[in-house]
Design an enzyme around this catalytic site. Structure first.
Site, PDB file in Angstrom:
ATOM      1  N   ASP A 127      -5.220  -8.192  -8.561  1.00 59.26           N
ATOM      2  CA  ASP A 127      -4.474  -8.982  -7.578  1.00 59.26           C
ATOM      3  C   ASP A 127      -4.614 -10.485  -7.833  1.00 59.26           C
ATOM      4  O   ASP A 127      -5.248 -10.908  -8.805  1.00 59.26           O
ATOM      5  CB  ASP A 127      -4.997  -8.578  -6.179  1.00 59.26           C
ATOM      6  CG  ASP A 127      -3.877  -8.415  -5.179  1.00 59.26           C
ATOM      7  OD1 ASP A 127      -2.857  -9.100  -5.319  1.00 59.26           O
ATOM      8  OD2 ASP A 127      -4.037  -7.605  -4.239  1.00 59.26           O
ATOM      9  N   ASP A 184       4.699  -7.970  -0.907  1.00 60.11           N
ATOM     10  CA  ASP A 184       4.349  -6.606  -0.489  1.00 60.11           C
ATOM     11  C   ASP A 184       5.477  -5.892   0.240  1.00 60.11           C
ATOM     12  O   ASP A 184       6.180  -6.481   1.061  1.00 60.11           O
ATOM     13  CB  ASP A 184       3.129  -6.643   0.443  1.00 60.11           C
ATOM     14  CG  ASP A 184       1.870  -7.034  -0.305  1.00 60.11           C
ATOM     15  OD1 ASP A 184       1.972  -7.442  -1.479  1.00 60.11           O
ATOM     16  OD2 ASP A 184       0.783  -6.933   0.289  1.00 60.11           O
TER      17      ASP A 184
HETATM   18  C1  GLA Z   1      -2.045  -7.783  -1.929  1.00 57.67           C
HETATM   19  C2  GLA Z   1      -1.290  -6.787  -2.812  1.00 57.67           C
HETATM   20  C3  GLA Z   1      -1.202  -5.449  -2.098  1.00 57.67           C
HETATM   21  C4  GLA Z   1      -2.597  -4.955  -1.768  1.00 57.67           C
HETATM   22  C5  GLA Z   1      -3.328  -5.991  -0.936  1.00 57.67           C
HETATM   23  C6  GLA Z   1      -4.789  -5.621  -0.711  1.00 57.67           C
HETATM   24  O1  GLA Z   1      -1.323  -8.128  -0.805  1.00 57.67           O
HETATM   25  O2  GLA Z   1      -0.007  -7.272  -3.125  1.00 57.67           O
HETATM   26  O3  GLA Z   1      -0.521  -4.520  -2.900  1.00 57.67           O
HETATM   27  O4  GLA Z   1      -3.300  -4.682  -2.949  1.00 57.67           O
HETATM   28  O5  GLA Z   1      -3.309  -7.270  -1.565  1.00 57.67           O
HETATM   29  O6  GLA Z   1      -5.458  -6.569   0.058  1.00 57.67           O
END
Ligand code: GLA
Length: 374
Positions: A127, A184
């Protein structure tokens, strides 16, 4: 070779968020085998954020699995996942902390890669939260790419910087095998539609060895779970899954798979052989938008064996006709050729000449695997 075709599997985030545990992982592994998902190609089981303690071990500097969530440690979980014939995935972050505020791998890349290898990890999602201002984003992915090469295990590198720094143009060079290109996903139509539409111009960057990941699937969440936000209808989940297949995205399931025994529609959808074949086609050619009027869009994707996948998607909020003049696809009437079209949902075949027009309800789609015929 890793990532010859888009990776497939399951990731804990969409449904479980921080509520992950040894039990959830083992039960999910069991279900992936029992429901035939593993046989259908979903072979990675990935633990996302929130698996560790809030701080590293002060002596070893290693990240420590949360002993309440994972009382037997990560190796035991990984061994169980492997015993089911599945591959095991872990999560970390290029910044100092993960997005949910657990230790990130910044400046600990080689140690952490080694630790994941000791767990028996086959996959690492990486990430982008808490990146120090002065740090160079692409370099952080290059570093983890190198650390994974040094760790003594073959680990699929799943980058997740949400499309920052024009990621599609350089990520392949870091050794990554897939890369998140958007923010997301949420469990509703608007969210998956916007994500897919935002990537139409980037699809040609996705291909064998490194695929554009338009985020984990929401099929079957029905408004429950960590990224719940209204839910979708079955028809919408069908359009969502078909778009992900057409766009050659990795297919990482995100719903609570333990509910699948009571969700035959979703189970059939995510195991649909025709759609998976489109997604997993060995040539991995990018889909392209052939036409689009008022958000009723036709996508096409060349497949191997002289076949072509065509998706008619009514992404608008009103019912209406989707149509395609084959000339727009490269098949003029003067060629004498038409298309033999196999419906990916019913397996029925028809032959069409010159054009195709069908009425589609709002948010629904049709997908065909086609051959040129005289
Ligand atoms: C980010 C990523 C998600 C997930 C969250 C976890 O937002 O884009 O897919 O992994 O972190 O905290």
């Amino acid at each position: 070779m890793l990532s010859r075709t888009p990776p497939m599997g399951f990731n804990t985030w969409n449904t479980f968020g921080e509520n992950i545990s040894d039990k959830v992982i083992r039960e999910t592994a069991d279900v992936m085998v029992e429901t035939g998902l593993l046989d259908a190609g979903y072979n990675y089981l990935v633990i996302d954020d929130c698996w560790s303690l809030r701080e590293r071990d002060p002596e070893t500097n290693k990240i420590v699995p949360d002993p309440v969530k994972f009382p037997d440690g990560m190796k035991a979980v990984s061994d169980y996942v492997h015993s089911k014939g599945l591959k095991f995935g872990m999560y970390s972050c290029a910044g100092t902390r993960t997005c949910a505020d657990y230790p990130g791998s910044f400046d600990h890349e080689f140690l952490d890669a080694k630790t994941f290898a000791e767990y028996g990890a086959d996959f690492l999602k990486y990430d982008f939260c808490y990146k120090p201002q002065s740090a160079n984003g692409p370099l952080l992915y290059r570093k983890m790419g190198m650390a994974l090469k040094a760790c003594g295990r073959e680990i699929l590198f799943s980058a997740c910087n949400w499309g920052c720094d024009e990621v599609s143009t350089w990520i392949r060079s870091t050794g990554a095998h897939m890369f998140r290109s958007t923010g997301d996903i949420n469990d509703n139509f608007r969210s998956f539609k916007d994500i897919a539409m935002s990537q139409i111009d980037n699809l040609a960057y996705s291909g064998v060895g490194c695929f554009n990941d338009i985020d984990m699937l929401i099929c079957g969440m029905y408004g429950d779970g960590n990224v719940a936000n209204g839910g979708c209808t079955d028809e919408e989940y069908k359009t969502h899954f078909a778009l992900w297949c057409m766009f050659s995205s990795p297919l990482m399931l995100g719903s609570d798979l333990r509910k699948l025994k009571d969700q035959p529609f979703i189970l059939n959808l995510i195991k649909n052989k025709n759609l998976i074949r489109i997604n997993q086609d060995e040539e991995s050619r990018p889909a392209f938008a052939v036409n689009g009027v008022k958000e009723r869009i036709t996508f096409a994707k060349h497949l191997s064996n002289n076949e072509i996948a065509i998706m008619f998607a009514n992404l608008s909020d009103s019912d209406g006709c989707c149509e395609l003049f084959f000339d727009e696809l490269g098949v003029p009437a003067s060629s004498g050729y038409g298309l033999e079209m196999k419906d990916c949902f019913t397996n029925q075949t028809m032959v069409k000449k010159e054009y195709f027009r069908h009425f589609l309800k709002a948010h629904s789609c049709e997908v065909y695997i086609c051959k040129l015929v005289k």
